[in-house]
Design an enzyme around this catalytic site. Structure first.
Site, PDB file in Angstrom:
ATOM      1  N   ASP A   9       0.846  -1.189   0.000  1.00  0.00           N
ATOM      2  CA  ASP A   9       0.000   0.000   0.000  1.00  0.00           C
ATOM      3  C   ASP A   9       0.886   1.245   0.000  1.00  0.00           C
ATOM      4  O   ASP A   9       2.042   1.198   0.419  1.00  0.00           O
ATOM      5  CB  ASP A   9      -0.886  -0.031   1.251  1.00  0.00           C
ATOM      6  CG  ASP A   9      -1.789   1.177   1.378  1.00  0.00           C
ATOM      7  OD1 ASP A   9      -2.305   1.658   0.354  1.00  0.00           O
ATOM      8  OD2 ASP A   9      -1.971   1.648   2.519  1.00  0.00           O
ATOM      9  N   ASP A  11      -0.300   5.031   0.992  1.00  0.00           N
ATOM     10  CA  ASP A  11      -0.547   5.962   2.100  1.00  0.00           C
ATOM     11  C   ASP A  11      -0.560   5.222   3.430  1.00  0.00           C
ATOM     12  O   ASP A  11      -1.329   4.298   3.631  1.00  0.00           O
ATOM     13  CB  ASP A  11      -1.877   6.685   1.894  1.00  0.00           C
ATOM     14  CG  ASP A  11      -1.945   7.387   0.555  1.00  0.00           C
ATOM     15  OD1 ASP A  11      -0.902   7.848   0.081  1.00  0.00           O
ATOM     16  OD2 ASP A  11      -3.043   7.454  -0.023  1.00  0.00           O
TER      17      ASP A  11
END
Length: 177
Positions: A9, A11
């Site tokens: 991922d 953020d």
């Protein structure tokens, strides 16, 4: 030998969203928020102005200027020697984020091919061996081994193995090599 695959991922994992929220809030209000003061708070509720996070997520330039998480670049680059790495981001909710995230990746992770970047709305479609994410909703819908990346909003979650930082991630993925 076929390499195992890792989806990562952006953020809250590759990008230090916590520090970015706090810095944005200070720039906007002049009020300093201590990182320890938001530990355990939901992401949307981590700032005194309850509309700030959502407003920032819709602000042009916000995603382009998030600081890189400590050690992320070096660890991800090394892990590419042993694993096929994909960057996976649920970028569809915030239209500004698509181009900004792509530009951010080109700057900070130029060694990741465009073929290994997936912008989607639902990470449940991702079919890799591992997913490193900071949100339970993404780990819950993932069919491989989900790894919770430690951040302020998930400290009270205990259903997934936790990676405290990128040094910890390095240790996890290189222990049996």
């Amino acid at each position: 030998m076929i390499k195992k695959t890792i989806s990562i991922d952006m953020d809250g994992v590759l990008a230090d969203i916590q520090r970015h929220y706090i810095a944005h809030y200070f720039e906007e209000t002049g009020i300093r928020i201590n990182e320890d003061d938001i530990i355990g708070l939901k992401e949307a509720d981590c700032l005194p102005d309850q509309t700030a996070v959502l407003r920032y997520l819709h602000t042009p330039g916000f995603f382009r200027n998030i600081p890189v998480a400590q050690d992320a670049q070096d660890v991800v680059k090394e892990l590419q020697n042993y694993y096929e790495i994909f960057v996976v981001s649920a970028a569809m909710e915030f239209p500004n984020s698509l181009l900004e995230k792509r530009e951010w990746l080109q700057e900070y992770f130029p060694f990741i091919s465009w073929k290994n970047i997936v912008f989607c709305g639902n990470k449940g479609i991702i079919d890799t061996d591992f997913l490193i994410d900071d949100h339970l909703k993404n780990l819950d819908s993932f069919s491989g081994k989900g790894l919770m990346f430690d951040t302020f909003h998930n400290v009270n979650e205990h259903r997934f193995e936790r990676l405290k930082n990128w040094t910890d991630a390095h240790r996890f993925f290189t222990a049996d090599l």
